[in-house]
Write a protein that holds these residues in place. Structure first.
Motif, PDB file in Angstrom:
ATOM      1  N   THR A  40       0.870  -1.177   0.000  1.00 56.90           N
ATOM      2  CA  THR A  40       0.000   0.000   0.000  1.00 56.90           C
ATOM      3  C   THR A  40       0.912   1.234   0.000  1.00 56.90           C
ATOM      4  N   GLN A  42       1.073   3.218   2.292  1.00 55.59           N
ATOM      5  CA  GLN A  42       1.533   3.383   3.681  1.00 55.59           C
ATOM      6  C   GLN A  42       2.685   2.447   4.037  1.00 55.59           C
ATOM      7  N   GLN A  43       2.956   1.442   3.214  1.00 54.77           N
ATOM      8  CA  GLN A  43       3.998   0.464   3.585  1.00 54.77           C
ATOM      9  C   GLN A  43       5.087   0.340   2.507  1.00 54.77           C
ATOM     10  N   HIS A  69     -10.548  -3.436  -0.428  1.00 52.62           N
ATOM     11  CA  HIS A  69     -11.646  -3.996  -1.234  1.00 52.62           C
ATOM     12  C   HIS A  69     -11.236  -4.292  -2.690  1.00 52.62           C
ATOM     13  N   GLY A  95      -1.194  -6.040   4.680  1.00 47.94           N
ATOM     14  CA  GLY A  95      -2.414  -6.650   5.200  1.00 47.94           C
ATOM     15  C   GLY A  95      -3.257  -7.257   4.091  1.00 47.94           C
ATOM     16  N   GLY A  96      -4.536  -7.476   4.405  1.00 43.49           N
ATOM     17  CA  GLY A  96      -5.440  -8.131   3.460  1.00 43.49           C
ATOM     18  C   GLY A  96      -5.599  -7.376   2.151  1.00 43.49           C
ATOM     19  N   SER A  97      -5.447  -6.053   2.182  1.00 40.27           N
ATOM     20  CA  SER A  97      -5.597  -5.281   0.945  1.00 40.27           C
ATOM     21  C   SER A  97      -4.474  -5.605  -0.044  1.00 40.27           C
ATOM     22  N   THR A 118       1.205  -8.705   7.388  1.00 39.23           N
ATOM     23  CA  THR A 118       1.573  -7.812   8.494  1.00 39.23           C
ATOM     24  C   THR A 118       0.360  -7.417   9.331  1.00 39.23           C
ATOM     25  N   THR A 119      -0.806  -7.998   9.038  1.00 40.27           N
ATOM     26  CA  THR A 119      -1.992  -7.850   9.905  1.00 40.27           C
ATOM     27  C   THR A 119      -2.480  -9.270  10.218  1.00 40.27           C
ATOM     28  N   THR A 126      -6.219 -18.360   2.273  1.00 40.34           N
ATOM     29  CA  THR A 126      -7.505 -18.711   1.657  1.00 40.34           C
ATOM     30  C   THR A 126      -7.479 -18.671   0.121  1.00 40.34           C
ATOM     31  N   ILE A 128      -9.838 -17.434  -1.518  1.00 34.86           N
ATOM     32  CA  ILE A 128     -10.994 -16.534  -1.678  1.00 34.86           C
ATOM     33  C   ILE A 128     -10.500 -15.166  -2.129  1.00 34.86           C
ATOM     34  N   LYS A 137     -19.148  -5.330  -4.655  1.00 38.99           N
ATOM     35  CA  LYS A 137     -18.049  -6.230  -4.296  1.00 38.99           C
ATOM     36  C   LYS A 137     -18.494  -7.668  -4.552  1.00 38.99           C
ATOM     37  N   LEU A 156       7.554  -7.823  11.722  1.00 39.41           N
ATOM     38  CA  LEU A 156       6.817  -6.890  10.851  1.00 39.41           C
ATOM     39  C   LEU A 156       5.485  -6.462  11.455  1.00 39.41           C
ATOM     40  N   THR A 159       4.867  -2.871  14.181  1.00 37.00           N
ATOM     41  CA  THR A 159       4.435  -1.511  13.818  1.00 37.00           C
ATOM     42  C   THR A 159       2.919  -1.409  13.605  1.00 37.00           C
TER      43      THR A 159
HETATM   44  P1  NAD Z   1      -5.357  -3.442   5.194  1.00 32.20           P
HETATM   45  O1  NAD Z   1      -4.553  -4.427   4.467  1.00 32.20           O
HETATM   46  O2  NAD Z   1      -6.255  -2.555   4.405  1.00 32.20           O
HETATM   47  O3  NAD Z   1      -4.387  -2.558   6.092  1.00 32.20           O
HETATM   48  C1  NAD Z   1      -4.857  -1.362   6.699  1.00 32.20           C
HETATM   49  C2  NAD Z   1      -3.731  -0.333   6.724  1.00 32.20           C
HETATM   50  O4  NAD Z   1      -2.741  -0.734   7.678  1.00 32.20           O
HETATM   51  C3  NAD Z   1      -3.014  -0.200   5.389  1.00 32.20           C
HETATM   52  O5  NAD Z   1      -2.682   1.138   5.178  1.00 32.20           O
HETATM   53  C4  NAD Z   1      -1.750  -1.027   5.590  1.00 32.20           C
HETATM   54  O6  NAD Z   1      -0.691  -0.643   4.763  1.00 32.20           O
HETATM   55  C5  NAD Z   1      -1.461  -0.755   7.059  1.00 32.20           C
HETATM   56  N1  NAD Z   1      -0.680  -1.803   7.709  1.00 32.20           N
HETATM   57  C6  NAD Z   1      -0.816  -3.135   7.572  1.00 32.20           C
HETATM   58  N2  NAD Z   1       0.066  -3.776   8.355  1.00 32.20           N
HETATM   59  C7  NAD Z   1       0.786  -2.838   8.997  1.00 32.20           C
HETATM   60  C8  NAD Z   1       1.851  -2.890   9.938  1.00 32.20           C
HETATM   61  N3  NAD Z   1       2.311  -4.048  10.421  1.00 32.20           N
HETATM   62  N4  NAD Z   1       2.376  -1.732  10.354  1.00 32.20           N
HETATM   63  C9  NAD Z   1       1.873  -0.547   9.935  1.00 32.20           C
HETATM   64  N5  NAD Z   1       0.848  -0.423   9.049  1.00 32.20           N
HETATM   65  C10 NAD Z   1       0.317  -1.578   8.590  1.00 32.20           C
HETATM   66  O7  NAD Z   1      -6.280  -4.125   6.325  1.00 32.20           O
HETATM   67  P2  NAD Z   1      -6.689  -5.639   6.593  1.00 32.20           P
HETATM   68  O8  NAD Z   1      -7.742  -5.565   7.613  1.00 32.20           O
HETATM   69  O9  NAD Z   1      -5.497  -6.494   6.813  1.00 32.20           O
HETATM   70  O10 NAD Z   1      -7.302  -6.124   5.200  1.00 32.20           O
HETATM   71  C11 NAD Z   1      -8.609  -5.767   4.789  1.00 32.20           C
HETATM   72  C12 NAD Z   1      -8.870  -6.260   3.381  1.00 32.20           C
HETATM   73  O11 NAD Z   1      -8.563  -7.645   3.284  1.00 32.20           O
HETATM   74  C13 NAD Z   1     -10.326  -6.112   2.954  1.00 32.20           C
HETATM   75  O12 NAD Z   1     -10.377  -5.664   1.619  1.00 32.20           O
HETATM   76  C14 NAD Z   1     -10.875  -7.513   3.074  1.00 32.20           C
HETATM   77  O13 NAD Z   1     -11.969  -7.739   2.225  1.00 32.20           O
HETATM   78  C15 NAD Z   1      -9.673  -8.345   2.717  1.00 32.20           C
HETATM   79  N6  NAD Z   1      -9.695  -9.712   3.288  1.00 32.20           N
HETATM   80  C16 NAD Z   1      -9.783 -10.749   2.413  1.00 32.20           C
HETATM   81  C17 NAD Z   1      -9.796 -12.051   2.886  1.00 32.20           C
HETATM   82  C18 NAD Z   1      -9.850 -13.204   1.923  1.00 32.20           C
HETATM   83  O14 NAD Z   1      -9.760 -14.358   2.317  1.00 32.20           O
HETATM   84  N7  NAD Z   1      -9.991 -12.947   0.642  1.00 32.20           N
HETATM   85  C19 NAD Z   1      -9.702 -12.302   4.265  1.00 32.20           C
HETATM   86  C20 NAD Z   1      -9.618 -11.219   5.137  1.00 32.20           C
HETATM   87  C21 NAD Z   1      -9.605  -9.915   4.631  1.00 32.20           C
END
Ligand code: NAD
Length: 362
Positions: A40, A42-43, A69, A95-97, A118-119, A126, A128, A137, A156, A159
């Motif tokens: 992203t 941000q990372q 999304h 993360g998931g994005s 990292t989340t 998955t 999915i 969506k 990781l 943070t």
């Molecule tokens: P995200 O990936 O959107 O992360 C949120 C923010 O936090 C981003 O700006 C990211 O860069 C930042 N970030 C992430 N890890 C960090 C870290 N360690 N340190 C600092 N900043 C960090 O959030 P999310 O909740 O992980 O993912 C959400 C998305 O994942 C949604 O779109 C959701 O639909 C999708 N998702 C999909 C599945 C699947 O199986 N397909 C499962 C879960 C979530």
């Protein structure tokens, strides 16, 4: 023992502290030579760290526009960039994005994927993918998007901001909760689900209260990341129910933030399904107790934990409008996922109203 069918998914998982330097070897083991790194905005620093570790020998480039999304216009630009660079794999760090963008590229190109999560979202485990075109969506399940390698480096996650730590952790717990009452549950995934819930519910308060840079923090972060893998594996292996359907509706149609929405909704859906999933709720309550969280019910226990850690407890605070609750109930009751409790539109409207108000579920 009840009858069951279990489909194991192929997975190569590397888990530990300071594992990121093995990324170059993982790319080579996949037979790849040109990795496109995804992040992203941000990372970007984490992406550049990967580029440095793999060097010019294995790096094709970096694409830093991953966003929540998985919008298809972002994916199309990333695919064109990957093709221009002749990339033969993607490394998604985030993360998931970011994982979602890697999956969307793999879906269109067949490129191999290494995910460095990292989340605690769990998408890395998955097959999915949810993608957004306009405001719609759509989610699909296909082995074409299952990552080849998951590389977990606990460092990781140090943070990860505290609020996202909590909400992403509860997002993971939600996968395990629904795996325990799904119609296609099985004993292997039940065991992982309970391990995941226990690890996360024990670790989250420790993380929120540990001093920065302490050994206790690293240990709690390690437990939470393990919990995230266990819960993500549940999400990948069995079907989800009402909770995930409502969260997809609220995220996809009303643009509510993913992890926050899971955090608000989970205790309410657990209370709603509780009478129809008594055995699962008893197992969850035991897992909460093993993690040191005692409450009158599994649903109440999750709500109490979120409240005590200053997490979100109402849809109202996430920006949901009260006048949209009926529309959300109508969408969530269309094309429903199998669910232990009834999927009546009026009952769902009441459930959503409770979540909007943020009242503690019984
Ligand atoms: P995200 O990936 O959107 O992360 C949120 C923010 O936090 C981003 O700006 C990211 O860069 C930042 N970030 C992430 N890890 C960090 C870290 N360690 N340190 C600092 N900043 C960090 O959030 P999310 O909740 O992980 O993912 C959400 C998305 O994942 C949604 O779109 C959701 O639909 C999708 N998702 C999909 C599945 C699947 O199986 N397909 C499962 C879960 C979530």
């Amino acid at each position: 023992m009840k009858s069951f069918t279990y489909n194991a998914l192929p997975a190569r998982v590397i888990f530990g502290i300071d594992t990121l330097p093995s990324i170059a070897q993982e790319i080579k083991t996949l037979g790849c030579t040109k990795a496109l790194v995804l992040t992203t905005p941000q990372q970007i620093a984490e992406g550049q760290q990967v580029l440095k570790l793999i060097g010019a020998e294995l790096a094709a480039g970096i694409y830093t526009e991953a966003t929540m999304h998985t919008p298809t216009d972002v994916t199309e630009k990333a695919v064109a960039f990957a093709q221009e660079l002749n990339a033969d794999c993607v490394v998604a760090i985030g993360g998931g994005s970011t994982t979602g963008l890697g999956k969307a590229i793999a879906l269109r190109t067949g490129l191999k994927q290494i995910v460095v999560p990292t989340t605690y979202a769990g998408s890395e485990a998955t097959p999915i993918i949810g993608e957004t075109a306009g405001s719609v969506k759509k989610t699909q399940k296909t082995m074409k998007v299952l990552p080849n390698v998951i590389l977990y480096d606990v460092k990781l996650t140090l943070t990860l901001p505290l609020r996202l730590t909590l909400t992403s952790g509860v997002n993971a717990v939600a996968h395990a909760v629904e795996a325990l009452y799904t119609s296609d549950s099985n004993p292997i995934i039940d065991g992982l689900a309970l391990q995941g819930i226990t690890a996360l519910v024990r670790a989250l308060p420790q993380i929120m209260h540990s001093p920065l840079d302490s050994d206790a923090l690293l240990s709690a972060r390690s437990d939470a990341l393990f919990g995230a893998w266990a819960c993500g594996t549940c999400l990948g292996a069995v079907g989800m129910s009402l909770h995930h359907k409502i969260c997809h509706t609220l995220g996809g149609t009303f643009n509510l933030p993913h992890a926050d929405t899971h955090t608000v909704m989970l205790p309410h859906v657990m209370a709603y399904n509780g009478p129809y999933a008594k055995e699962a709720m008893e197992k969850i309550a035991s897992a909460l107790k093993a993690a040191g969280l005692v409450a009158d019910s599994a649903a109440g226990g999750i709500w109490d934990m979120v409240k005590s850690l200053n997490g979100p407890t109402s849809l109202r605070e996430l920006g949901m409008r009260e006048e949209d609750l009926d529309k959300a109930a109508a969408i969530a009751s269309q094309h429903p996922y199998p669910n232990p409790g009834p999927l009546d539109r009026d009952l769902l409207a009441r459930l959503l109203l409770n979540a909007w108000n943020g009242t503690r579920p019984e």
